[in-house]
Structures are given as structure tokens and as C-alpha cells.
Motif scaffolding. Sequence first.
Motif, PDB file in Angstrom:
ATOM      1  N   ILE A 257       0.847  -1.208   0.000  1.00  0.00           N
ATOM      2  CA  ILE A 257       0.000   0.000   0.000  1.00  0.00           C
ATOM      3  C   ILE A 257       0.872   1.244   0.000  1.00  0.00           C
ATOM      4  N   ASN A 258       1.903   1.254   0.889  1.00  0.00           N
ATOM      5  CA  ASN A 258       2.786   2.418   0.972  1.00  0.00           C
ATOM      6  C   ASN A 258       3.513   2.654  -0.357  1.00  0.00           C
ATOM      7  N   THR A 259       3.936   1.573  -0.971  1.00  0.00           N
ATOM      8  CA  THR A 259       4.714   1.703  -2.206  1.00  0.00           C
ATOM      9  C   THR A 259       3.852   2.166  -3.381  1.00  0.00           C
ATOM     10  N   TYR A 260       2.650   1.589  -3.486  1.00  0.00           N
ATOM     11  CA  TYR A 260       1.874   1.832  -4.716  1.00  0.00           C
ATOM     12  C   TYR A 260       0.782   2.907  -4.580  1.00  0.00           C
ATOM     13  N   SER A 261       0.567   3.385  -3.357  1.00  0.00           N
ATOM     14  CA  SER A 261      -0.478   4.417  -3.192  1.00  0.00           C
ATOM     15  C   SER A 261      -0.238   5.632  -4.090  1.00  0.00           C
ATOM     16  N   PRO A 262       0.992   6.200  -4.071  1.00  0.00           N
ATOM     17  CA  PRO A 262       1.206   7.377  -4.924  1.00  0.00           C
ATOM     18  C   PRO A 262       1.028   7.054  -6.401  1.00  0.00           C
ATOM     19  N   ALA A 263       1.451   5.818  -6.795  1.00  0.00           N
ATOM     20  CA  ALA A 263       1.338   5.427  -8.206  1.00  0.00           C
ATOM     21  C   ALA A 263      -0.127   5.284  -8.619  1.00  0.00           C
ATOM     22  N   ILE A 264      -0.953   4.738  -7.714  1.00  0.00           N
ATOM     23  CA  ILE A 264      -2.397   4.618  -8.015  1.00  0.00           C
ATOM     24  C   ILE A 264      -2.995   6.017  -8.146  1.00  0.00           C
ATOM     25  N   SER A 265      -2.582   6.878  -7.182  1.00  0.00           N
ATOM     26  CA  SER A 265      -3.107   8.243  -7.137  1.00  0.00           C
ATOM     27  C   SER A 265      -2.782   8.986  -8.436  1.00  0.00           C
ATOM     28  N   SER A 266      -1.565   8.781  -8.958  1.00  0.00           N
ATOM     29  CA  SER A 266      -1.159   9.517 -10.164  1.00  0.00           C
ATOM     30  C   SER A 266      -1.613   8.812 -11.452  1.00  0.00           C
ATOM     31  N   GLY A 267      -2.144   7.590 -11.315  1.00  0.00           N
ATOM     32  CA  GLY A 267      -2.626   6.866 -12.487  1.00  0.00           C
ATOM     33  C   GLY A 267      -1.560   5.996 -13.142  1.00  0.00           C
TER      34      GLY A 267
END
Lengths: 189, 254
Positions: B11-21
Motif C-alpha cells: 500500500i505504501n509503495t503503490y499508493s502514490p502510483a495509483i493516485s497519479s494513475g
Amino acid sequence: MPGKLDNDHELIKKAQRGDVTAFGDLYESHAPAIFRYLFSHLDNQMDAEDLTGEVFLKVWRSLPKYTERGVPFLAFLFKVARNILVDHYRKNNNLETKDPEEMDGYSAEVISEPIELVGNQIEHQKILRVLHRLRTDYQSVLTLRFISELSPEETAQVMNRSVGAIRVLQHRALAVLREELDNIGKHED
Amino acid sequence: MKIERQIEQIINTYSPAISSGEESLESILAMYPQLANELRPRLEAVIWLQQVRLSVATRPGFIHDSRKYLEAQIKSMPPHSFWQRLFKTLTPRRWVFNFAAITLMIISLGAVINDLILTARLSIPNEPLYSTKLVIEDIQLALTFNRKAKTDLYIQLSNERTTEFVELVLQGDYEYLPSATRRLESEITATLDSLENFPIHEQDNKQATLVKLRETLTNEIFMLNMLKWTSPPSALTGINLAIHVAQSGIVALH
């Protein structure tokens, strides 16, 4: 973010010496997170804005006694915010709805169109409804971690728990939140 | 516990990536198929919370405007510490004004104290400042360490007591005469004691002081005798007593 922490450290020292601009910089850096935390617990944007200012005024008054060795600044800010939120809930149990005319000048300058405002309000009520169905500690961990974007360590300090306990709490809270979203979706269908 | 940590890390690793698409829910689940059942609901919750985060963001311009408002509020509040209060509130003009005011106050206070001391030194036993005069004399005596100077001061005080006595008689305050005589007697006794304690190597000084005392006492007796001839009979007892005290002093000197 060590750079940000160092910068905070310098700004706190200056603010403790009475530098209002340094405190303004701290405000600019941390107010958005505090606002998001407050607004995710309140049904009124203006109340969240007022309380954000109140949090920082209270922090300014407590600055002479504040030492960074105790609680990191961000955790300290959120602790104050949490206390102010509790006070607000207590007061609101005894108060009538606030008249918009009583709001301070800057707060009254809301730009949104009425229709947009109503739409936002409905959406916000929906969010609150979901969050309020969760246990208080689940609400806290989720808002601090994902809405105010605090690290697990900072969240642990604000909630007075260990990092491990926060991890477990977050794991459960996310699962329960997903279930609640499902439940509400089914209910609305 | 292990799964919790693993899921948190994902979650910590991919949260920003999900947020930015950059990443989608399905692409992340594809990377961790063994965790899919646990991960899916949590990632969906995280995505929902990210949307909430955007919807509870501050309105445009709020932070900037409210910062100004907050700074104005703080500036109108009293500063943190005493020193900050002092330096913050005082402009250079105010500093000059305060300095001048304090200087003027000190000068005025000095003038008043000086006036008070002068008035006290001229007072006689029937006046309110007389006790202040006696205190000042005691301080003077306590601060005089040289034997000769101390004895000279006693002689001067004995002369002062005689002058006070004369003034009391001239003003007709005869009820104060016995106490004035007692004070004269104690000054003469103190002078004689002081003479007694003169160091051996200062015998010349002792001699000179002795002569001075004798002259003072003789003058006092002469002055009191003159007073006797001009005063009413009711004052005579007191004057005679004072003359007797002065004469006793001369006898003691012999």
C-alpha cells in the motif's frame, strides 16, 4: 523527509523566538493536512477552516513550552487538532447551527456556486456517513494515514500507540471500510 | 502479522502510483496474485480514501488568506516572554521616552530624599523627622571606622544635642528637656568611651581630641548658662540638669 524536518526545526526555533513569519511558513506547510483531518470529521467546511486557525493559534500559545525532544511537531499539531475537535463536538451538542453572518471575513469568501456547494455538501455527507460507521480508532487511523498523509510513525505518536499496533489497526480498518462501502452501496441500490 | 506488514508495504509503495494513475488496482493485484484476496478490498478502500482526500482538500486561496489572517491575529496577541514583550512593544521613540521618564523619576526621587535628609538633620526632638535624624547619625557612626574620626563625630553629636536643647528652650517645649538631657549625657559618655579606646600609637591624636572635647563642653556650659538668664523659671530645672551633665563630662576628662 529529512530536509522538511530540518526546515521545520529551524522554523520552530524562530517561531519560539517570536518570529510570526516563520510560524506562518509552518502553517502553510502543515495547515492543509490539519484541514483535511478536521474536515473529514466535520460536516461543515467553514467549521473546518475556523478550527484549523484555532489549532494553530493554540499551538502558537503553547510554543514556548514545546520541546521537540518530547513529541515531533507534526504529531504535536495533530494532538492539538484532535483535542480541538473533541471540544468542538462537546460545544456543538449545546449550540444552535452557526449563522454564516457570524463567520470571519475571510471565511465568508467561499467561491463555489450554490449548486456546486450543494453537490459537494451531499458528497461530503456521504463520506462522513461511511466514516462515522467505523469505530473511532479505525476512523482516526484511516484519516491520519490516508487523508492527512501521516507516516505510520507519526500516526503512532498522535494515537499514542506503537507502530506495530498502527499497522494492525490499519489492516483491519481498511477491510472494515471496504465492507461498509459495500453495505452502503447495497443499501442505496 | 507477516501478511499485514507485506500488505502495508504494498500500500505504501503503490499508493502514490495509483493516485497519479501510473498503476491500476488490477496491475498491482497481478504482481501479488497470492495476496489478491487480502489485498483487493484494502486497495479499493485506499482508492476510495484517496478520492476522499481530494474532496476534503482546502478551497483555492484558503491557506494563503488564512495565513495572513492568522499572522495578524498573532501580532495582536501579547508576545511569548517578558523580553519579547519588552522589545516588541517599544519603538525607538518609546525607548527614549521611557529612558527620559525613568531618569527624571530617579532625579526627582533623589531630590526628594536629599530634601528629606536635610529636613531631618535640622529637626529637634518635638518634630516627626527627629527619629530619622537619629537613624542617619547611627548610620554615620557605623560607617566611621577611624577612631579619631569616630570620636570627633561623637563630639559633634554632643554639640548637636546641646543645640537641640537650646532650640527646645527657645520654643518653650520644656517637656522634651529631660529626654534631650539624657541624649546629651549618652553622647558625652560615648565620646569619653571612644577616647578611652584610642590606640596607644595615636596618643597625639588623642590629646588633640581631648582638647577639642574640653572646648566643646566648656562652650556648651557657657551657652546653657547664657540660656539660664534669659529663660523662664519653669525651664531652669531642665537647664541646670543639662549644665550638670556637661560639667560631669569635664570632671570625667580630668
